[in-house]
Design a protein around this motif. Structure first.
Motif, PDB file in Angstrom:
ATOM      1  N   UNK A   1       0.857  -1.193   0.000  1.00 17.16           N
ATOM      2  CA  UNK A   1       0.000   0.000   0.000  1.00 17.16           C
ATOM      3  C   UNK A   1       0.889   1.237   0.000  1.00 17.16           C
ATOM      4  N   UNK A   2       0.295   2.411  -0.058  1.00 20.32           N
ATOM      5  CA  UNK A   2       0.995   3.698   0.098  1.00 20.32           C
ATOM      6  C   UNK A   2       2.181   3.837  -0.858  1.00 20.32           C
ATOM      7  N   UNK A   3       1.870   4.047  -2.109  1.00 21.95           N
ATOM      8  CA  UNK A   3       2.901   4.051  -3.154  1.00 21.95           C
ATOM      9  C   UNK A   3       3.530   5.429  -3.321  1.00 21.95           C
ATOM     10  N   UNK A   4       4.826   5.434  -3.568  1.00 21.77           N
ATOM     11  CA  UNK A   4       5.506   6.702  -3.862  1.00 21.77           C
ATOM     12  C   UNK A   4       6.706   6.432  -4.763  1.00 21.77           C
ATOM     13  N   UNK A   5       7.018   7.440  -5.587  1.00 17.02           N
ATOM     14  CA  UNK A   5       8.122   7.275  -6.530  1.00 17.02           C
ATOM     15  C   UNK A   5       9.404   7.793  -5.887  1.00 17.02           C
ATOM     16  N   UNK A   6      10.426   6.924  -5.845  1.00 18.07           N
ATOM     17  CA  UNK A   6      11.730   7.307  -5.289  1.00 18.07           C
ATOM     18  C   UNK A   6      12.464   8.193  -6.293  1.00 18.07           C
ATOM     19  N   UNK A   7      13.470   8.955  -5.813  1.00 14.63           N
ATOM     20  CA  UNK A   7      14.231   9.797  -6.737  1.00 14.63           C
ATOM     21  C   UNK A   7      14.837   9.001  -7.903  1.00 14.63           C
TER      22      UNK A   7
ATOM     23  N   UNK B   1       6.829   1.323  -1.741  1.00 12.79           N
ATOM     24  CA  UNK B   1       5.550   1.020  -1.083  1.00 12.79           C
ATOM     25  C   UNK B   1       5.773   0.679   0.375  1.00 12.79           C
ATOM     26  N   UNK B   2       4.693   0.449   1.082  1.00  6.56           N
ATOM     27  CA  UNK B   2       4.773  -0.111   2.426  1.00  6.56           C
ATOM     28  C   UNK B   2       4.201  -1.526   2.329  1.00  6.56           C
ATOM     29  N   UNK B   3       5.038  -2.530   2.646  1.00  4.52           N
ATOM     30  CA  UNK B   3       4.499  -3.893   2.600  1.00  4.52           C
ATOM     31  C   UNK B   3       3.467  -4.082   3.711  1.00  4.52           C
ATOM     32  N   UNK B   4       2.472  -4.905   3.476  1.00  7.91           N
ATOM     33  CA  UNK B   4       1.403  -5.121   4.464  1.00  7.91           C
ATOM     34  C   UNK B   4       1.752  -6.309   5.371  1.00  7.91           C
ATOM     35  N   UNK B   5       1.638  -7.501   4.855  1.00 12.77           N
ATOM     36  CA  UNK B   5       1.909  -8.699   5.653  1.00 12.77           C
ATOM     37  C   UNK B   5       3.412  -8.878   5.893  1.00 12.77           C
TER      38      UNK B   5
ATOM     39  N   UNK C   1      -5.005 -27.086  -2.019  1.00  8.82           N
ATOM     40  CA  UNK C   1      -5.100 -27.097  -3.487  1.00  8.82           C
ATOM     41  C   UNK C   1      -5.828 -25.881  -4.057  1.00  8.82           C
ATOM     42  N   UNK C   2      -5.596 -24.739  -3.447  1.00  6.96           N
ATOM     43  CA  UNK C   2      -6.101 -23.486  -4.001  1.00  6.96           C
ATOM     44  C   UNK C   2      -4.912 -22.575  -4.282  1.00  6.96           C
ATOM     45  N   UNK C   3      -5.150 -21.604  -5.162  1.00  2.00           N
ATOM     46  CA  UNK C   3      -4.059 -20.712  -5.553  1.00  2.00           C
ATOM     47  C   UNK C   3      -4.230 -19.324  -4.950  1.00  2.00           C
ATOM     48  N   UNK C   4      -3.126 -18.575  -4.976  1.00  3.16           N
ATOM     49  CA  UNK C   4      -3.111 -17.258  -4.336  1.00  3.16           C
ATOM     50  C   UNK C   4      -2.816 -16.174  -5.365  1.00  3.16           C
ATOM     51  N   UNK C   5      -3.688 -15.161  -5.374  1.00  2.00           N
ATOM     52  CA  UNK C   5      -3.482 -13.970  -6.197  1.00  2.00           C
ATOM     53  C   UNK C   5      -3.051 -12.836  -5.280  1.00  2.00           C
ATOM     54  N   UNK C   6      -1.970 -12.168  -5.639  1.00  2.00           N
ATOM     55  CA  UNK C   6      -1.471 -11.106  -4.783  1.00  2.00           C
ATOM     56  C   UNK C   6      -1.532  -9.749  -5.462  1.00  2.00           C
ATOM     57  N   UNK C   7      -2.299  -8.849  -4.859  1.00  2.00           N
ATOM     58  CA  UNK C   7      -2.256  -7.445  -5.280  1.00  2.00           C
ATOM     59  C   UNK C   7      -0.901  -6.910  -4.838  1.00  2.00           C
TER      60      UNK C   7
ATOM     61  N   UNK D   1       6.138  -5.136  -2.257  1.00  2.00           N
ATOM     62  CA  UNK D   1       4.947  -5.986  -2.352  1.00  2.00           C
ATOM     63  C   UNK D   1       5.170  -7.126  -3.333  1.00  2.00           C
ATOM     64  N   UNK D   2       5.752  -6.787  -4.488  1.00  2.00           N
ATOM     65  CA  UNK D   2       6.003  -7.825  -5.498  1.00  2.00           C
ATOM     66  C   UNK D   2       7.077  -8.791  -4.993  1.00  2.00           C
ATOM     67  N   UNK D   3       8.174  -8.241  -4.486  1.00  2.00           N
ATOM     68  CA  UNK D   3       9.269  -9.109  -4.047  1.00  2.00           C
ATOM     69  C   UNK D   3       8.798 -10.105  -2.976  1.00  2.00           C
ATOM     70  N   UNK D   4       8.086  -9.593  -1.972  1.00  2.00           N
ATOM     71  CA  UNK D   4       7.614 -10.467  -0.894  1.00  2.00           C
ATOM     72  C   UNK D   4       6.654 -11.531  -1.428  1.00  2.00           C
ATOM     73  N   UNK D   5       5.782 -11.123  -2.356  1.00  2.00           N
ATOM     74  CA  UNK D   5       4.809 -12.076  -2.920  1.00  2.00           C
ATOM     75  C   UNK D   5       5.518 -13.204  -3.648  1.00  2.00           C
ATOM     76  N   UNK D   6       6.507 -12.810  -4.461  1.00  2.00           N
ATOM     77  CA  UNK D   6       7.260 -13.795  -5.241  1.00  2.00           C
ATOM     78  C   UNK D   6       8.008 -14.742  -4.299  1.00  2.00           C
ATOM     79  N   UNK D   7       8.629 -14.174  -3.269  1.00  2.00           N
ATOM     80  CA  UNK D   7       9.373 -14.992  -2.304  1.00  2.00           C
ATOM     81  C   UNK D   7       8.450 -15.952  -1.547  1.00  2.00           C
ATOM     82  N   UNK D   8       7.237 -15.486  -1.277  1.00  2.00           N
ATOM     83  CA  UNK D   8       6.296 -16.323  -0.513  1.00  2.00           C
ATOM     84  C   UNK D   8       5.664 -17.404  -1.390  1.00  2.00           C
ATOM     85  N   UNK D   9       5.814 -17.267  -2.715  1.00  2.00           N
ATOM     86  CA  UNK D   9       5.323 -18.323  -3.613  1.00  2.00           C
ATOM     87  C   UNK D   9       3.899 -18.149  -4.088  1.00  2.00           C
ATOM     88  N   UNK D  10       3.439 -16.893  -4.228  1.00  2.00           N
ATOM     89  CA  UNK D  10       2.082 -16.693  -4.767  1.00  2.00           C
ATOM     90  C   UNK D  10       2.029 -17.177  -6.214  1.00  2.00           C
TER      91      UNK D  10
END
Ligand SMILES: [Zn+2]
Length: 433
Positions: free
Chosen positions: A222-228, A234-238, A254-260, A266-275
């Motif tokens: 959440x809370x997105x901002x552009x770095x210089x 962003x601020x990661x949530x979980x 046997x269900x799948x996970x979609x990550x906003x 947010x993307x890095x953590x999602x990928x690492x967690x295996x979404x």
């Protein structure tokens, strides 16, 4: 050879009268078959369209694709290009287009889930009439498990709509998801199930699955901002522990996970967690793209909605949404180059359902895909993301008869997909030129 007359009941269905509802039910396997006479066919397997193809439909399935002579019921699409029914892997039938936080709050505060569900049935019908015969609906935004019932009503033939996979309530941590900013003593609803801690995460997965969730949807940042340096931060949530627990529990069942996941953490953590799917992905680091490509993690870029909300959100005091557009384009082009699997998803509902979600196609092409690649994202690739490759996504014998047609050549002008004029789902015609 005779041309099948425009069935009155079909027309009524399209107009939205009660009379047509019975037609929405899957037909029994009847003979003789219905034949679609297509001027051109893009079958979803090959990039090369074939000319003058006859598709034989028996019951809800495709029986034969070829040039065999047809006798009996024929639908004349000889001036049309036939394609597999389109698939949108990111929709919200319970949303009506919320540009600002105020729009969103109003919806949750002033509209009951029951009222929103009634509107959702209209949105589901709209999706089908646009040519989307399958959708993955990625959370109800505060309307509980209403998506499960919309899906059920469609499957039971009570209302017309696409095949649906649903995510129910979605999850985010305390303080991260609207409604926010109200006085602490004023209880307000939230657009997600609030989940804190590892045990809470596992329990929420079990709860949502028990009530009909096909997918687990999480909000990872959440809370997105552009770095210089131009990177979208962003601020990661979980926490990683929470993410891993949620993903592990979903996969265990046997269900799948979609990550906003919009931005770097947010993307890095999602990928690492295996979404399984990364939604939006406005900024994705090269290393994460590499991991996504090697592990087969899907990227669902939802481009059009960003353009749709950008100016309104900037006017409401968040100019970052305009800056994010070029960052998103750069990410998309890098993802394409890195060989990441990309599926068509629009966030429809995030923009008004009166707008055809097929507008997304032109953005995919503008940002570097060939028209054929863009069509694959919404047919064969989307079917793979949904684990429905044996049923939909291509036009071949044995698959469900989910077929749309447009006048014109989508390989020359992708925007013709914004004007689907023939829709068949499971052998039933819902729209005809
Ligand atoms: Zn969404």
């Amino acid at each position: 050879m005779k041309t099948i007359p425009m069935r009155l009941t079909i027309a009524l269905l399209a107009l939205g009268t009660l009379t047509g509802f019975a037609l929405a039910q899957a037909p029994a396997a009847v003979s003789p078959p219905i034949y679609l006479k297509c001027g051109w066919l893009f079958d979803g397997k090959s990039d090369q369209p074939r000319q003058n193809v006859v598709i034989a439909i028996n019951g809800e399935s495709i029986q034969e694709v070829g040039s065999a002579s047809a006798s009996g019921q024929i639908v004349d699409l000889s001036r049309e290009t036939c394609l597999p029914g389109l698939i949108d892997t990111h929709t919200h039938v319970l949303l009506q287009g919320d540009i600002t936080a105020a729009d969103y709050d109003e919806q949750l505060l002033k509209e009951s889930p029951e009222y929103r569900t009634i509107i959702a049935t209209v949105n589901a019908r709209r999706a089908l009439m646009y040519g989307f015969t399958t959708i993955r609906d990625l959370e109800t935004e505060g309307a509980g498990y209403a998506d499960v019932d919309v899906k059920k009503a469609i499957n039971n033939g009570i209302i017309p709509g696409p095949r649906m996979q649903v995510a129910t309530r979605a999850m985010d941590v305390t303080g991260a998801y609207p409604l926010l900013g109200y006085a602490p003593n004023v209880p307000v609803p939230h657009g997600v199930q609030i989940v804190d801690g590892v045990e809470d995460g596992r329990k929420a997965v079990r709860e949502q699955i028990s009530h009909g969730a096909d997918w687990i949807k999480i909000y990872s940042d959440r809370s997105y901002f552009v770095r210089p340096d131009g990177v979208l931060d962003d601020i990661p949530t979980f926490t990683m522990d929470e993410l891993r627990a949620i993903v592990d529990e979903a996969h265990r069942e046997h269900h799948k996970v979609a990550s906003h996941a919009m931005a770097i953490h947010g993307v890095h953590n999602s990928v690492e967690a295996g979404v399984d799917t990364v939604e939006h992905g406005y900024y994705i680091a090269d290393d994460d793209l590499k991991t996504m490509a090697s592990r087969g993690i899907w990227y669902v870029p939802t481009i059009y909605v960003g353009d749709y909300v950008a100016r309104g959100r900037a006017a409401a005091g968040a100019p970052v949404w305009v800056q994010m557009l070029s960052i998103h384009e750069d990410t998309f082009r890098r993802a394409l180059k890195a060989g990441v699997k990309i599926a068509f998803g629009t966030d429809a509902g995030g923009f008004d359902w009166k707008i055809d979600p097929a507008k997304e196609f032109a953005y995919l092409v503008k940002w570097g895909m060939t028209p054929a690649q863009a069509i694959h994202t919404a047919t064969s690739s989307a079917a793979e993301l949904l684990d429905m490759r044996d049923k939909v996504g291509t036009i071949e014998p044995g698959k469900l008869a989910d077929i749309v047609a447009v006048s014109g050549d989508p390989l020359k002008d992708i925007t013709v997909l914004e004007h689907v004029d023939f829709v068949m789902k499971g052998g039933v015609v819902y729209k005809q030129p």
